[in-house]
Scaffold this motif. Structure first.
Motif, PDB file in Angstrom:
ATOM      1  N   UNK A  43       0.848  -1.202   0.000  1.00 28.18           N
ATOM      2  CA  UNK A  43       0.000   0.000   0.000  1.00 28.18           C
ATOM      3  C   UNK A  43       0.883   1.251   0.000  1.00 28.18           C
ATOM      4  N   UNK A  44       1.911   1.251   0.848  1.00 26.01           N
ATOM      5  CA  UNK A  44       2.816   2.411   0.925  1.00 26.01           C
ATOM      6  C   UNK A  44       3.472   2.655  -0.439  1.00 26.01           C
ATOM      7  N   UNK A  45       3.853   1.570  -1.081  1.00 32.61           N
ATOM      8  CA  UNK A  45       4.507   1.692  -2.391  1.00 32.61           C
ATOM      9  C   UNK A  45       3.541   2.304  -3.416  1.00 32.61           C
ATOM     10  N   UNK A  46       2.297   1.805  -3.398  1.00 32.40           N
ATOM     11  CA  UNK A  46       1.310   2.320  -4.376  1.00 32.40           C
ATOM     12  C   UNK A  46       1.004   3.792  -4.130  1.00 32.40           C
ATOM     13  N   UNK A  62      -3.133 -11.119  -1.104  1.00 33.65           N
ATOM     14  CA  UNK A  62      -2.562  -9.812  -0.771  1.00 33.65           C
ATOM     15  C   UNK A  62      -3.097  -8.704  -1.682  1.00 33.65           C
ATOM     16  N   UNK A  63      -3.104  -8.959  -3.001  1.00 34.26           N
ATOM     17  CA  UNK A  63      -3.552  -7.916  -3.928  1.00 34.26           C
ATOM     18  C   UNK A  63      -5.012  -7.545  -3.678  1.00 34.26           C
ATOM     19  N   UNK A  64      -5.826  -8.562  -3.331  1.00 32.07           N
ATOM     20  CA  UNK A  64      -7.248  -8.271  -3.061  1.00 32.07           C
ATOM     21  C   UNK A  64      -7.391  -7.384  -1.828  1.00 32.07           C
ATOM     22  N   UNK A  65      -6.540  -7.633  -0.828  1.00 23.58           N
ATOM     23  CA  UNK A  65      -6.616  -6.798   0.384  1.00 23.58           C
ATOM     24  C   UNK A  65      -6.179  -5.365   0.061  1.00 23.58           C
ATOM     25  N   UNK A  66      -5.073  -5.242  -0.686  1.00 24.89           N
ATOM     26  CA  UNK A  66      -4.578  -3.892  -1.023  1.00 24.89           C
ATOM     27  C   UNK A  66      -5.650  -3.146  -1.829  1.00 24.89           C
TER      28      UNK A  66
END
Ligand code: DC
Length: 222
Positions: free
Chosen positions: A22-25, A210-214
């Protein structure tokens, strides 16, 4: 204006991976507060300081310099007195010891200040146990990730195996019982127990990757 997003939750809920992505995005700094507790516990251990000696552990914590550096790839590295010690603190043992120093009020006070100082200079995604309740009660957005304990133990077991450590020899049952003990200690301590803030958005990650959570978190932030 600097933004603060908090992600709290128990061990194995997916916090670290999700907070990092999330921080990266968002191009924010990823502030992993569990790593700070792990560093203090490991340093105390190395120096022969008892993890129950609040004064001595707090003195040691006060002397450590933490720096958060965002690398070219957008990932945040934690430097401890200028050194990257990520691999040294990633063990199960370090997590267990961190949970012990995390009950010491003076240590929590010092690490709360470390986190607040870091957030003065950058927008941050902070992950921990008390980020939304104590460290940043006025955060812009608060999340609490959870998952059932068997799923969390399975994830932890897989992580340890991937790390290729001797600890990977631990059976699933051992990982599960250590996780339950850690949950109990983190949830029942009198200072800053692990719990969702009243205004946190609770996300059950048991059946999500993970991607679904992000994606879910980004949608909620938007
Ligand atoms: O998230 P983690 O597994 O790296 O955390 C290690 C231990 O540190 C965890 O058992 C509880 C403690 N901790 C804490 O009390 N408060 C935080 N903000 C972060 C971690």
């Amino acid at each position: 204006m600097k933004r603060v997003i908090t992600i709290d939750g128990p061990a194995g809920s997916g916090k670290s991976t999700v907070a990092g992505k999330l921080a990266k995005r968002l191009a924010f700094v990823h502030l992993n507060s569990g790593a700070l507790y792990r560093v203090i516990a490991c340093q105390a251990d190395l120096q022969g300081v008892s993890l129950e000696d609040e004064e001595a552990v707090a003195k040691l914590a006060q002397q450590i310099e933490f720096t958060f550096v965002v690398a070219d790839n957008g990932e945040t590295r934690l430097l401890v007195d200028g050194r990257d010690i990520a691999s040294e603190i990633a063990t199960n043992e370090a997590g267990k010891k961190a949970s012990l120093v995390a009950v010491l009020p003076k240590v929590r006070k010092i690490l709360t200040e470390v986190q607040r100082r870091a957030a003065q200079h950058s927008s941050v995604v902070v992950e921990g146990r008390d980020a939304g309740t104590v460290v940043f009660p006025d955060a812009d957005c608060k999340f609490y990730l959870d998952a059932n304990v068997e799923v969390r133990a399975e994830r932890r077991h897989r992580e340890l195996a991937q790390a290729g450590e001797a600890e990977a020899e631990m059976s699933r049952e051992q990982v599960l019982s250590e996780l339950q003990a850690r949950d109990h200690r983190d949830e029942t301590r009198s200072i800053s127990p692990q719990k969702p803030a009243d205004d946190a958005i609770i996300v059950d990650t048991s059946k999500l990757n993970v991607e679904e959570v992000v994606d879910e978190l980004i949608a909620r932030i938007d």
